[in-house]
Write an enzyme that holds these catalytic residues in place. Structure first.
Site, PDB file in Angstrom:
ATOM      1  CD  GLN A  57      -3.519  -4.366   6.764  1.00 16.28           C
ATOM      2  OE1 GLN A  57      -3.371  -3.209   6.122  1.00 16.28           O
ATOM      3  NE2 GLN A  57      -3.647  -5.491   6.246  1.00 16.28           N
ATOM      4  CE  LYS A 106      -3.769  -2.348   2.327  1.00 13.99           C
ATOM      5  NZ  LYS A 106      -4.470  -2.922   3.431  1.00 13.99           N
ATOM      6  CG  ASP A 163      -9.354   0.432   5.391  1.00 19.63           C
ATOM      7  OD1 ASP A 163      -9.180  -0.040   4.194  1.00 19.63           O
ATOM      8  OD2 ASP A 163      -8.655   0.497   6.441  1.00 19.63           O
TER       9      ASP A 163
HETATM   10  N1  GUN Z   1      -6.694  -6.503   6.363  1.00 21.37           N
HETATM   11  C1  GUN Z   1      -7.201  -6.995   5.418  1.00 21.37           C
HETATM   12  N2  GUN Z   1      -7.721  -6.244   4.364  1.00 21.37           N
HETATM   13  C2  GUN Z   1      -7.745  -5.078   4.744  1.00 21.37           C
HETATM   14  C3  GUN Z   1      -8.324  -3.883   4.413  1.00 21.37           C
HETATM   15  O1  GUN Z   1      -8.742  -3.800   3.399  1.00 21.37           O
HETATM   16  N3  GUN Z   1      -7.885  -2.698   5.154  1.00 21.37           N
HETATM   17  C4  GUN Z   1      -7.545  -2.874   6.402  1.00 21.37           C
HETATM   18  N4  GUN Z   1      -7.463  -1.686   7.346  1.00 21.37           N
HETATM   19  N5  GUN Z   1      -7.050  -4.044   6.959  1.00 21.37           N
HETATM   20  C5  GUN Z   1      -7.126  -4.907   6.253  1.00 21.37           C
END
Ligand code: GUN
Length: 289
Positions: free
Chosen positions: A96, A52, A119
């Site tokens: 995350q 990311k 998100d």
């Molecule tokens: N863990 C797995 N997928 C995601 C996501 O799309 N966003 C976040 N914040 N954590 C995750």
């Protein structure tokens, strides 16, 4: 053989557009900023976070990584979120998931300003999404919708079957497809006679986290099969929830793993961060000349 939906190529094309829009915003004095908070040392989470960050930097955005130890207190994490909420150079905040068990995940999600919730997990954004108001959309479902549209899949009137009911993927995916006039069925771990549902699917979304669980026998001839799974097979090789080799002949279109849904999730995160910066900066520019 069905069409192989190339999420990598589609994601790259959209990211070029995001980069161009980011550059335009920077010329106007506003650089989009994404903060990613990583708690603990889970290797999979670390890989996702690195990806990311790398993608946001490639798009020309400011990227901030905040790493916190696995035993960080909930209050310290909430303080970090508060600091990022107040930071005008940060337009998107992502914590995350999953978080360690001593931390209340929903309290953390709710502490993120809905205006920076790239998100799309905050209840305000989830609620707006369900009633069709402008909001940040959860990245994986939004990316899948984009894949379907760019592949020319006609959604209206189709039977979409969603396998999995997580807050991150399954639930919002069904709502987005409903808004596109699909007829939606949710299946989950307690569903009886799963095949009786999957065999009816014109569009099948597999998000159950079980390696290659969905085989050709689950699929209707010509179905569009979207694989959200990120698993490892018995040899440690990355694979999805769908037996790709077995299903690709029968499906009308199918996403591979890797190179299908994954690149689209990151792309939608960048799109949300850009959107947040565009909103904030147009306010700033119109107020300050
Ligand atoms: N863990 C797995 N997928 C995601 C996501 O799309 N966003 C976040 N914040 N954590 C995750």
């Amino acid at each position: 053989m069905g069409v192989i939906i190339d999420g990598k190529a589609i994601g790259e094309k959209i990211r070029k557009e995001i980069k161009a829009d980011t550059e335009r915003l920077i010329e106007r004095g506003c650089r989009p900023g994404l903060a990613v908070v990583l708690v603990g040392d889970d290797q999979a989470s670390r890989t996702y976070v690195r990806n990311k960050q790398k993608s946001s930097i490639e798009a020309g955005m400011k990227s901030e990584l905040i790493e916190l130890p696995v035993d960080v207190s909930q209050q310290a994490l909430l303080n970090t979120v508060d600091r990022l909420n107040a930071d005008p150079t940060i337009h998107g905040i992502l914590v995350q998931l999953p978080l360690p068990p001593h931390i209340d995940e929903s309290a953390v999600i709710q502490a993120i300003s809905p205006k920076k919730d790239v998100d799309g997990f905050h209840p305000e954004n989830v609620g707006k999404m369900i009633i069709g108001q402008d909001s940040f959309l959860s990245c994986t479902p939004a990316g899948i919708l984009e894949l379907l549209k760019q592949t020319g899949v006609d959604i209206a009137g189709k039977h979409a079957v969603i396998l999995g009911r997580s807050n991150i993927v399954g639930k919002p995916m069904g709502q987005l497809l409903l808004q596109e006039d699909a007829t939606v069925t949710y299946c989950h771990s307690k569903t009886r006679d799963l095949k009786s549902f999957t065999r009816q699917a014109d569009i099948l979304i597999a998000a159950i986290g079980r390696a290659e669980f969905i085989d050709a026998d689950h699929i209707k001839e010509g179905a569009v099969v979207i694989d959200v799974g990120m698993n490892r097979d018995e040899n440690g090789k990355r694979c999805g929830d769908v037996d790709f080799e077995g299903v690709k002949e029968k499906a009308g279109a199918i996403t591979p793993v890797p190179g299908g849904v994954g690149p689209m999730t990151v792309t939608m995160l960048l799109k949300n961060t850009l959107k947040s910066a565009q909103r904030t900066c147009s306010n700033y520019i119109s107020t300050n000349g």
